[in-house]
Scaffold this motif. Structure first.
Motif, PDB file in Angstrom:
ATOM      1  N   VAL A 176      44.569  37.869  38.020  1.00 20.84           N
ATOM      2  CA  VAL A 176      44.776  38.702  36.934  1.00 20.84           C
ATOM      3  C   VAL A 176      44.198  40.136  37.268  1.00 20.84           C
ATOM      4  CG1 VAL A 176      44.935  39.288  34.366  1.00 20.84           C
ATOM      5  CG2 VAL A 176      45.058  37.047  35.111  1.00 20.84           C
ATOM      6  N   LYS A 177      44.999  41.304  37.620  1.00 22.86           N
ATOM      7  CA  LYS A 177      44.341  42.522  37.719  1.00 22.86           C
ATOM      8  C   LYS A 177      44.257  43.384  36.639  1.00 22.86           C
ATOM      9  CE  LYS A 177      46.668  42.395  42.290  1.00 22.86           C
ATOM     10  NZ  LYS A 177      47.791  42.975  43.081  1.00 22.86           N
ATOM     11  N   ASP A 178      43.092  44.143  36.443  1.00 23.32           N
ATOM     12  CA  ASP A 178      42.867  44.936  35.475  1.00 23.32           C
ATOM     13  C   ASP A 178      42.537  46.185  35.876  1.00 23.32           C
ATOM     14  OD1 ASP A 178      41.924  46.021  33.142  1.00 23.32           O
ATOM     15  OD2 ASP A 178      40.035  44.616  32.939  1.00 23.32           O
ATOM     16  N   GLY A 179      43.319  47.272  36.112  1.00 18.97           N
ATOM     17  CA  GLY A 179      42.847  48.495  36.811  1.00 18.97           C
ATOM     18  C   GLY A 179      42.227  48.209  38.049  1.00 18.97           C
ATOM     19  N   ASP A 180      40.659  48.687  38.112  1.00 21.45           N
ATOM     20  CA  ASP A 180      40.113  48.449  39.584  1.00 21.45           C
ATOM     21  C   ASP A 180      39.501  47.161  39.852  1.00 21.45           C
ATOM     22  OD1 ASP A 180      38.268  48.680  37.602  1.00 21.45           O
ATOM     23  OD2 ASP A 180      37.163  50.110  38.703  1.00 21.45           O
ATOM     24  N   ALA A 181      39.795  46.178  38.629  1.00 16.38           N
ATOM     25  CA  ALA A 181      39.031  45.065  38.665  1.00 16.38           C
ATOM     26  C   ALA A 181      40.207  43.865  38.882  1.00 16.38           C
ATOM     27  CB  ALA A 181      38.010  44.602  37.612  1.00 16.38           C
ATOM     28  N   ALA A 182      39.768  42.756  39.251  1.00 17.08           N
ATOM     29  CA  ALA A 182      40.489  41.458  39.415  1.00 17.08           C
ATOM     30  C   ALA A 182      39.905  40.311  38.894  1.00 17.08           C
ATOM     31  CB  ALA A 182      41.390  41.244  40.627  1.00 17.08           C
ATOM     32  N   THR A 183      40.474  39.311  38.326  1.00 15.44           N
ATOM     33  CA  THR A 183      39.905  38.057  38.031  1.00 15.44           C
ATOM     34  C   THR A 183      40.509  36.771  38.435  1.00 15.44           C
ATOM     35  OG1 THR A 183      38.710  38.745  35.821  1.00 15.44           O
ATOM     36  CG2 THR A 183      39.366  36.370  36.205  1.00 15.44           C
ATOM     37  N   LEU A 184      40.045  36.084  39.601  1.00 13.26           N
ATOM     38  CA  LEU A 184      40.693  34.969  40.082  1.00 13.26           C
ATOM     39  C   LEU A 184      40.126  33.525  39.710  1.00 13.26           C
ATOM     40  CD1 LEU A 184      41.256  34.761  43.907  1.00 13.26           C
ATOM     41  CD2 LEU A 184      40.842  32.720  42.427  1.00 13.26           C
ATOM     42  N   LEU A 185      40.956  32.832  38.996  1.00 14.48           N
ATOM     43  CA  LEU A 185      40.645  31.562  38.500  1.00 14.48           C
ATOM     44  C   LEU A 185      41.143  30.424  39.148  1.00 14.48           C
ATOM     45  CD1 LEU A 185      41.221  32.592  34.543  1.00 14.48           C
ATOM     46  CD2 LEU A 185      39.205  32.544  35.760  1.00 14.48           C
ATOM     47  N   LEU A 186      40.351  29.636  39.526  1.00 15.74           N
ATOM     48  CA  LEU A 186      40.805  28.129  39.898  1.00 15.74           C
ATOM     49  C   LEU A 186      41.411  27.379  39.053  1.00 15.74           C
ATOM     50  CD1 LEU A 186      37.646  27.463  42.422  1.00 15.74           C
ATOM     51  CD2 LEU A 186      39.787  28.978  42.730  1.00 15.74           C
ATOM     52  N   SER A 187      42.514  26.736  39.294  1.00 17.79           N
ATOM     53  CA  SER A 187      43.402  26.180  38.081  1.00 17.79           C
ATOM     54  C   SER A 187      43.965  24.797  38.505  1.00 17.79           C
ATOM     55  CB  SER A 187      44.324  27.158  37.459  1.00 17.79           C
ATOM     56  OG  SER A 187      45.083  26.610  36.389  1.00 17.79           O
ATOM     57  N   ARG A 188      43.318  24.012  39.005  1.00 16.40           N
ATOM     58  CA  ARG A 188      43.917  22.488  39.231  1.00 16.40           C
ATOM     59  C   ARG A 188      42.708  21.619  38.288  1.00 16.40           C
ATOM     60  NH1 ARG A 188      43.580  19.400  43.978  1.00 16.40           N
ATOM     61  NH2 ARG A 188      45.211  18.307  42.974  1.00 16.40           N
ATOM     62  N   VAL A 189      42.980  22.021  36.857  1.00 16.32           N
ATOM     63  CA  VAL A 189      41.976  21.522  35.832  1.00 16.32           C
ATOM     64  C   VAL A 189      41.501  19.975  35.994  1.00 16.32           C
ATOM     65  CG1 VAL A 189      41.478  21.369  33.430  1.00 16.32           C
ATOM     66  CG2 VAL A 189      42.549  23.654  34.412  1.00 16.32           C
ATOM     67  N   ASN A 190      42.714  19.314  35.940  1.00 13.98           N
ATOM     68  CA  ASN A 190      42.835  17.888  36.003  1.00 13.98           C
ATOM     69  C   ASN A 190      42.182  17.180  37.204  1.00 13.98           C
ATOM     70  OD1 ASN A 190      44.146  17.790  33.676  1.00 13.98           O
ATOM     71  ND2 ASN A 190      46.088  17.353  34.408  1.00 13.98           N
ATOM     72  N   ALA A 191      41.867  17.889  38.377  1.00 12.84           N
ATOM     73  CA  ALA A 191      41.293  17.561  39.329  1.00 12.84           C
ATOM     74  C   ALA A 191      39.912  18.318  39.629  1.00 12.84           C
ATOM     75  CB  ALA A 191      42.166  17.780  40.659  1.00 12.84           C
ATOM     76  N   LEU A 192      39.427  18.770  38.689  1.00 17.09           N
ATOM     77  CA  LEU A 192      38.144  19.637  38.554  1.00 17.09           C
ATOM     78  C   LEU A 192      38.056  20.671  39.678  1.00 17.09           C
ATOM     79  CD1 LEU A 192      35.584  16.839  38.209  1.00 17.09           C
ATOM     80  CD2 LEU A 192      36.289  18.510  36.505  1.00 17.09           C
TER      81      LEU A 192
END
Length: 258
Positions: free
Chosen positions: A9-25
């Motif tokens: 997810v980009k937010d102007g000059d910043a970005a957030t990267l989330l690892l998202s294989r929740v069921n596999a930790l």
């Protein structure tokens, strides 16, 4: 680009990267590795100045996916997978942005190496970290040797690697494995970090980062290559096969040094 195992997810000059294989930790399978490589290159080639990384669900990342390891036990995909890992780590380490990892739950193995590649490493007070490759007869990859030596020195790095110890937050902070401890939701911490970093002269911070990166990048690449070679050799050992079997059978391994 749409991703299935991560969120960017980009937010102007910043970005957030989330690892998202929740069921596999958030264990890193081939698809996640490929998507991480693509996302990090996307960020590195953009005007993003701040990148925050965290895991969704109960943990940051349990490390490399053991199922992936088993499915490629014939070594046909080994070098392709390791090339992707090398690209992920070098891109993250050298990107012209300030990077922050927020660990909660567990960061183990490759997941821990990935977190350590960031400029700031923040650990939730109830979280734990481990460079636990030794438990399946392997060595750290993802630049684990490089980042551990930088943070805690060669002597302590070797001991941590050899023991495979699961380190609690207090000890991790005391050793210098992480930079800060925090409480609460990592997503909330990400928002606070963005606010704080946006009040700083970020271009000057990045300039200093790039000076160090230019000096250290070759050393990181050499260690990544050495890890690839040695890891391949360790995958052929009886100890590794025993370690994997013990993991699957949920018992303590019986190693014989061969």
């Amino acid at each position: 680009m749409n991703y299935e195992t991560i969120e960017l997810v980009k937010d102007g000059d910043a970005a957030t990267l989330l690892l998202s294989r929740v069921n596999a930790l958030n264990a890193m399978n081939v698809q996640m590795l490929q998507e991480l490589e693509s996302a990090l290159k996307e960020v590195a080639s953009s005007n993003i100045h701040i990148l925050c990384i965290a895991g969704k669900g109960r943990s940051f990342s349990a490390g490399g996916d053991i199922k992936t390891m088993l499915s490629s036990s014939d070594n046909t995909n080994y070098h392709s997978i390791m090339d992707t890992i090398k690209s992920i780590i070098t891109t993250l380490y050298t990107m012209p942005a300030i990077t922050v990892s927020f660990i909660h739950g567990v960061a183990a193995g490759l997941g821990f190496s990935f977190a350590l590649a960031c400029d700031y490493v923040k650990l939730e007070k109830n979280a734990r970290v481990a460079m636990n490759f030794i438990n399946i007869g392997l060595i750290p990859d993802g630049g684990g040797h490089f980042f551990l030596k930088k943070r805690i020195g060669e002597h302590r790095a070797k001991q941590l690697i050899w023991s495979g110890e699961i380190v609690n937050s207090e000890k991790a902070y005391k050793l210098g494995l992480v930079d800060d401890l925090y409480e609460g939701d990592p997503i909330e911490q990400i928002q606070q970090a963005k606010i704080q970093l946006r009040t700083r002269p970020i271009q000057a911070m990045i300039a200093s980062k790039m000076i160090y990166c230019k000096q250290e990048e070759q050393a990181l690449r050499e260690i990544l290559e050495a890890e690839t070679s040695k890891q391949f050799a360790m995958r052929q050992t009886e100890d590794h096969k025993e370690g994997v079997a013990a993991f699957i059978e949920k018992r303590n391994p019986q190693f014989f040094g061969r």
